[in-house]
Design an enzyme around this catalytic site. Structure first.
Site, PDB file in Angstrom:
ATOM      1  N   LYS A   1       0.853  -1.202   0.000  1.00  0.00           N
ATOM      2  CA  LYS A   1       0.000   0.000   0.000  1.00  0.00           C
ATOM      3  C   LYS A   1       0.888   1.251   0.000  1.00  0.00           C
ATOM      4  CE  LYS A   1      -0.283  -0.360   5.042  1.00  0.00           C
ATOM      5  NZ  LYS A   1      -1.073  -0.884   6.170  1.00  0.00           N
TER       6      LYS A   1
ATOM      7  N   TYR B   1      12.577  31.798   5.625  1.00  0.00           N
ATOM      8  CA  TYR B   1      11.454  32.551   6.201  1.00  0.00           C
ATOM      9  C   TYR B   1      11.695  32.880   7.672  1.00  0.00           C
ATOM     10  CZ  TYR B   1       8.912  31.091   2.037  1.00  0.00           C
ATOM     11  OH  TYR B   1       8.521  30.892   0.749  1.00  0.00           O
TER      12      TYR B   1
HETATM   13  C1  LIG Z   1      -0.367  -1.849   6.787  1.00  0.00           C
HETATM   14  C2  LIG Z   1      -0.878  -3.146   7.236  1.00  0.00           C
HETATM   15  C3  LIG Z   1      -0.004  -4.227   7.416  1.00  0.00           C
HETATM   16  C4  LIG Z   1       1.499  -4.115   7.303  1.00  0.00           C
HETATM   17  O1  LIG Z   1       2.007  -3.433   8.423  1.00  0.00           O
HETATM   18  P1  LIG Z   1       3.587  -3.406   8.752  1.00  0.00           P
HETATM   19  O2  LIG Z   1       3.647  -2.952  10.152  1.00  0.00           O
HETATM   20  O3  LIG Z   1       4.220  -2.450   7.810  1.00  0.00           O
HETATM   21  O4  LIG Z   1       4.073  -4.794   8.564  1.00  0.00           O
HETATM   22  C5  LIG Z   1      -0.569  -5.450   7.757  1.00  0.00           C
HETATM   23  N1  LIG Z   1      -1.902  -5.596   7.896  1.00  0.00           N
HETATM   24  C6  LIG Z   1      -2.760  -4.569   7.754  1.00  0.00           C
HETATM   25  C7  LIG Z   1      -4.231  -4.794   7.926  1.00  0.00           C
HETATM   26  C8  LIG Z   1      -2.285  -3.305   7.427  1.00  0.00           C
HETATM   27  O5  LIG Z   1      -3.135  -2.288   7.301  1.00  0.00           O
END
Ligand SMILES: *Cc1c(COP(=O)(O)O)cnc(C)c1O
Length: 382
Positions: A39, A262
């Protein structure tokens, strides 16, 4: 267009990603399937460009959060298994079915919709059921009504209930034990009522390493894939895959008392050499690095000074007099050659490593390295 046309970019080491996936596979063994979480554009590493490396090194599934992320991957790869772990509203579910994407559901109503879409498209809609054991984000609430609703899905013929999963809050071992037991208890009831799931999963990166007894037959590592988790006892040693680089674009000498950026949050307390670097918060470099960030130039740490602008920031080069326009700047590396790594960067910023990498924007090109050579350049804007 395979052109960089910009000197601020992230380098992604595909060998390290492949190494990490195969290490994870070796670590959990052949009976535990790996759903690689890609993701947020593969945590900033570029989901489309790292997917083949991930799949060829032992992953079974790719997981994303949103429908759009799933469709992007499906556009490039017809055969990879893709799971959407988030919620997809009813009116978009037809895309899921038409593109053979596995959807997470947590209501009978969505099962029915997906089943009807399956009938209409003459195929089986594949789903994983999300069961909430206490994280209280998504999922069927842990009670008898939910069990009854899930059992009802058995009669839907054009839907395959391929998996059931939950997610740990990682508050304490004790709380995680309670969640795991709730999950097992629910699965036992469902199996007693004749349901069967090919995949059962609850572990992410941290729990997948720390709780071998809870891996079931699938884990969902994200940060492990990118080498962003280190374990104190060296149970599994992985390699960071990302390096963030830039170049010096301008150098000037300031007299004592002159201000920079700034509101002059930084003022020269001596005659100073100041460099301008072509990256800012619109590239994903944190604005909170004002008067705090560190970059590496010629193997020496140099302080970022003044307010971080949208597209540029300034660095104090007074103690690196050999620095010239066009010289390389490592924003974060892997600690070698005096660079700070993503872990140090996240500590400096008071956030986690995932936040550091997934905030890198599409304006920053990705350069892919394999066997020490550039094998691909992705410039999202061209
Ligand atoms: C993002 C996510 C993961 C992976 O998480 P990590 O801590 O990066 O391994 C696993 N399961 C779900 C449901 C997630 O949303």
């Amino acid at each position: 267009m395979k052109q960089l046309l910009r000197d601020t970019y992230v380098e992604i080491n595909l060998d390290n990603i492949g190494y990490n996936v195969s290490k994870i596979k070796e670590f959990v063994g052949k009976d535990v399937a790996i759903t690689a979480v890609v993701k947020a554009n593969g945590y900033g590493h570029g989901a489309v460009n790292i997917a083949p490396t991930i799949m060829e090194n032992g992953a079974d599934y790719l997981a994303v959060a949103t429908l759009t992320e799933a469709l992007e991957l499906r556009k490039h790869y017809k055969n990879y298994n893709i799971l959407i772990m988030g919620y997809t509203p009813d009116e978009y579910l037809n895309y899921v079915v038409e593109s053979n994407i596995t959807q997470t559901i947590f209501s009978f109503n969505q099962a029915e919709i997906l089943n009807e879409l399956g009938v209409k498209n003459n195929k089986n809609s594949v789903v994983h059921i999300k069961y909430d054991t206490g994280f209280n984000r998504l999922g069927f609430k842990n009670n008898q009504d939910s069990i009854a609703e899930i059992v009802k899905m058995k009669k839907l013929k054009n839907i395959t209930l391929e998996g059931i999963f939950s997610h740990f809050a990682l508050t304490s071992k004790n709380d995680d034990d309670i969640q795991y037991n709730k999950f097992m208890n629910a699965i036992r009831q469902l199996e007693d009522k004749g349901m069967k799931f090919k995949y059962k999963h609850i572990c992410d990166s941290i729990s997948g390493v720390d709780y071998p007894e809870y891996r079931l037959n699938m884990i969902r590592p994200g940060s492990l894939i990118y080498g962003l988790k280190s374990f104190e006892d060296d149970t599994i040693v992985l390699k960071q895959a990302m390096t963030f680089k830039s170049k010096i674009y301008h150098i000037k000498t300031l007299e004592e008392g002159e201000g920079v950026s700034y509101s002059y949050s930084w003022k020269a307390n001596r005659k100073s050499i100041i460099g301008t670097l072509p990256f800012g918060y619109a590239d994903g470099y944190l604005r909170s690095m004002r008067d705090k960030g560190i970059v590496t130039i010629h193997g020496k740490k140099a302080p970022i000074i003044g307010v971080i602008c949208m597209d540029q920031c300034m660095v104090d080069l007074t103690d690196i007099p050999e620095a010239q326009i066009g010289d390389e700047v490592i924003i974060y590396g892997d600690k070698t050659n005096n660079t700070i790594d993503i872990e140090e960067m996240s500590k400096l910023a008071g956030t986690n490593k995932n936040d550091i990498v997934c905030r890198i924007t599409m304006r920053t090109p990705r350069v892919y390295i394999k066997d020490g050579k550039v094998v691909d350049i992705v410039n999202y804007l061209l």
